[in-house]
Enzyme design. Structure first.
Site, short mmCIF file in Angstrom:
data_model
loop_
_atom_site.label_atom_id
_atom_site.label_comp_id
_atom_site.label_asym_id
_atom_site.label_seq_id
_atom_site.Cartn_x
_atom_site.Cartn_y
_atom_site.Cartn_z
N ASN A 13 0.86 -1.19 0.00
CA ASN A 13 0.00 0.00 0.00
C ASN A 13 0.90 1.23 0.00
OD1 ASN A 13 -1.87 2.00 0.45
ND2 ASN A 13 -2.17 1.51 2.62
N TRP A 14 0.95 1.89 -1.14
CA TRP A 14 1.85 3.05 -1.25
C TRP A 14 1.27 4.32 -0.65
CZ3 TRP A 14 3.71 2.40 -7.05
CH2 TRP A 14 4.40 1.18 -7.16
N LYS A 15 0.02 4.26 -0.23
CA LYS A 15 -0.65 5.44 0.33
C LYS A 15 -0.49 6.63 -0.63
CE LYS A 15 0.50 3.63 4.85
NZ LYS A 15 0.17 3.74 6.25
N HIS A 103 -9.50 1.10 5.10
CA HIS A 103 -8.20 1.28 5.74
C HIS A 103 -8.39 2.20 6.95
CE1 HIS A 103 -4.04 2.52 6.44
NE2 HIS A 103 -3.69 1.45 5.77
N GLU A 105 -6.78 4.63 7.97
CA GLU A 105 -6.62 6.05 7.66
C GLU A 105 -7.91 6.60 7.05
OE1 GLU A 105 -2.94 5.67 5.46
OE2 GLU A 105 -1.95 5.12 7.34
N GLU A 175 -5.16 -4.98 10.98
CA GLU A 175 -4.16 -3.92 11.12
C GLU A 175 -4.39 -3.15 12.43
OE1 GLU A 175 -2.28 -2.78 7.21
OE2 GLU A 175 -4.04 -1.53 7.38
N GLY A 181 2.57 2.41 10.58
CA GLY A 181 3.50 3.52 10.36
C GLY A 181 4.24 3.97 11.61
N SER A 221 3.57 -1.95 10.22
CA SER A 221 5.04 -1.88 10.31
C SER A 221 5.73 -3.20 9.97
CB SER A 221 5.49 -1.37 11.68
OG SER A 221 5.00 -0.07 11.91
N GLY A 242 2.80 -1.10 4.28
CA GLY A 242 2.79 0.31 3.88
C GLY A 242 4.20 0.79 3.60
C1 PEP Z 1 -0.67 0.16 5.85
O1 PEP Z 1 -0.51 1.12 5.11
O2 PEP Z 1 -1.71 -0.50 5.80
C2 PEP Z 1 0.39 -0.17 6.79
C3 PEP Z 1 0.29 -1.26 7.51
O3 PEP Z 1 1.45 0.68 6.86
P1 PEP Z 1 2.89 0.38 7.56
O4 PEP Z 1 3.38 -0.93 7.02
O5 PEP Z 1 3.75 1.53 7.16
O6 PEP Z 1 2.65 0.30 9.04
#
Ligand code: PEP
Length: 265
Positions: A13-15, A103, A105, A175, A181, A221, A242
């Protein structure tokens, strides 16, 4: 369905990172690092921002790459007066296979409710794509001991209106919000406990067959050094990644988790 028959799915997931030029470079670098053999044992989806999808699609199709194309969100309606939104029909036309839905976010920053997530799951399925439904608790909820209640409620809402076959076709990403993050990861055994609870919820809402088929990812993470232990858990079928998916070398090592010991990753 036993754990070993579910194909692992690693999703990047590049956000809101990488413009369409940068996206092409990342996919090209990944292509050098991830060989055809790697795809024998794992599915990999890439979720660039909307404005990159056409470019990434063109590259994947021109070079016959095995990466599946993903999106990060979509609207629940196919068309209409929804300025600024993206229809699932448009994504399907771009040969998108997986769409992230709900998600944290989106839920925390853009007010997406369980009902909106339910409608988006239906929209993605209606358009013959696979939803990756994100669920997870905040730090306060974890400390209050309500993780299972929160996650079960989110899964219940997401599956409302799904047939057992549709429920079995979903991907659910567990998640924990406090791990996204932040560099903090749930322990493999905590991730397993929640993923197992998600699978039992699918069994009780849909069927044992659906529960055996649904793929459950862990996200939060994930790094090359932590993926192997997570993937060794019986109810963890993949990872939603992410930050680490923005670095082709790190992401390639995550995809190739079978080859590396955690200490050398
Ligand atoms: C995500 O974007 O869903 C995510 C888990 O990000 P990260 O791996 O940076 O925690």
């Amino acid at each position: 369905m036993p754990a070993e028959t579910r194909r692992p799915l690693i999703s990047g997931n590049w956000k809101m990172n990488q413009n369409h030029y940068e996206a092409i470079q990342v996919v090209q670098k990944l292509t050098y690092l991830v060989g055809k053999d790697d795809f024998e044992t794992v599915d990999v989806s890439l979720h660039p921002p909307f404005t990159d999808i056409r470019s990434v699609q063109t590259l994947i199709e021109a070079d016959d790459l095995r990466f599946a194309l993903g999106a990060q969100n979509c609207h629940s309606e196919d068309k209409g007066a929804f300025t600024g939104e993206v229809s699932p029909v448009f994504l399907q036309k771009l040969n998108v296979s997986y769409v992230i839905v709900g998600h944290s976010e989106r839920r925390e920053l853009f007010g997406e409710t369980d009902a909106m997530v339910r409608d988006k799951v239906a929209a993605v399925l209606r358009n013959k794509m696979t939803p990756i439904v994100c669920v997870g608790e905040t730090l306060e909820e974890r400390e209050a001991g309500t993780t299972m209640d929160k996650v079960t409620k989110q899964v219940r809402a997401a599956l409302e209106g799904c047939s057992p076959a549709q429920a079995g076709s979903l991907v659910v990403a567990y998640e924990p919000i406090w791990a996204i993050g932040t560099g903090r990861t749930a322990t493999a055994s905590d991730a397993q406990e929640v993923c197992a609870a998600i699978r039992s919820t699918v069994a009780s809402l849909a069927s044992a067959e659906a529960a055996g088929a649904v793929r459950i990812q862990y996200g939060g993470s994930v790094k090359a050094g932590t993926i192997k232990e997570l993937m060794a858990q019986p109810d963890v079928d993949g990872a939603l990644v992410g930050g680490a998916s923005l670095d082709p070398e790190e992401f390639a090592r995550i995809i190739q988790y079978r080859l590396h010991e955690p200490s050398e990753a």
